[in-house]
Design an enzyme around this catalytic site. Structure first.
Site, PDB file in Angstrom:
ATOM      1  N   ARG A  85     -60.773  33.716   2.483  1.00 16.88           N
ATOM      2  CA  ARG A  85     -62.172  33.309   2.697  1.00 16.88           C
ATOM      3  C   ARG A  85     -62.738  32.609   1.458  1.00 16.88           C
ATOM      4  O   ARG A  85     -63.447  31.614   1.574  1.00 16.88           O
ATOM      5  CB  ARG A  85     -63.039  34.517   3.055  1.00 16.88           C
ATOM      6  CG  ARG A  85     -62.622  35.271   4.300  1.00 16.88           C
ATOM      7  CD  ARG A  85     -62.984  34.653   5.593  1.00 16.88           C
ATOM      8  NE  ARG A  85     -64.404  34.454   5.745  1.00 16.88           N
ATOM      9  CZ  ARG A  85     -64.945  33.776   6.743  1.00 16.88           C
ATOM     10  NH1 ARG A  85     -64.169  33.225   7.658  1.00 16.88           N
ATOM     11  NH2 ARG A  85     -66.243  33.620   6.842  1.00 16.88           N
ATOM     12  N   HIS A 115     -60.183  27.576   9.696  1.00 12.03           N
ATOM     13  CA  HIS A 115     -60.768  28.837  10.174  1.00 12.03           C
ATOM     14  C   HIS A 115     -59.991  29.977   9.535  1.00 12.03           C
ATOM     15  O   HIS A 115     -58.774  29.898   9.381  1.00 12.03           O
ATOM     16  CB  HIS A 115     -60.649  28.954  11.698  1.00 12.03           C
ATOM     17  CG  HIS A 115     -60.898  30.344  12.191  1.00 12.03           C
ATOM     18  ND1 HIS A 115     -62.155  30.834  12.430  1.00 12.03           N
ATOM     19  CD2 HIS A 115     -60.033  31.376  12.435  1.00 12.03           C
ATOM     20  CE1 HIS A 115     -62.066  32.101  12.821  1.00 12.03           C
ATOM     21  NE2 HIS A 115     -60.788  32.444  12.834  1.00 12.03           N
TER      22      HIS A 115
END
EC number: 2.7.4.6
Length: 147
Positions: A85, A115
């Site tokens: 992330r 993603h």
């Protein structure tokens, strides 16, 4: 070891960014234990984005993610979800920190190249959606014996 799901979206594939993204992942120390180039159909897209059903942007999201091939991966490593992330950066590329994948390559919030799972629960769900257990490999990296 923690596992997470990461996907290079159609805009990243079409722009030839798979290699660059994989290089960044490996240089960071995450291990790719599964990966495949695939075309997502509407049924899989709806399962993947089920939490967005009924939202105003849902049809655009489904249209985009099914518009071309994606490169799906399972990554493994210490704190793999948070590490991936951080590497990706914020969803909106204008707000992403310099040096993140989205800051460097994304054009728009709706075309943001990559993603990644946002929690352990979503990682498990997404990995099961996109990969059969036999597609996920276990191996030792050469450097592992020295760490």
């Amino acid at each position: 070891m923690e596992q997470t799901y990461v996907m290079v979206k159609p805009d990243g594939v079409e722009r030839g960014l798979i290699g660059e993204i994989v290089t960044r992942i490996e240089k960071k120390g995450l291990k790719i234990v599964a990966g495949k180039l695939m075309q997502i159909d509407r049924e899989l897209a709806e399962k993947h984005y089920a939490e967005h059903i009924g939202k105003s942007f849902f049809e655009d999201l489904i249209g985009f993610i099914t518009s071309g091939p994606v490169f799906a991966m399972v990554l493994e490593g210490d704190d793999a979800i948070a590490t991936a992330r951080r590497m990706m950066g914020k969803t909106n590329p204008l707000e992403a920190d310099p040096g993140t994948i989205r800051a460097d390559y994304a054009i728009h919030t709706n075309r943001n190249v990559i993603h990644g799972s946002d929690s352990l629960e979503s990682a498990k769900r997404e990995i099961q959606l996109f990969f059969a257990p036999q597609e996920i490999l276990s191996y030792q990296k050469a450097i592992d014996t020295w760490i």
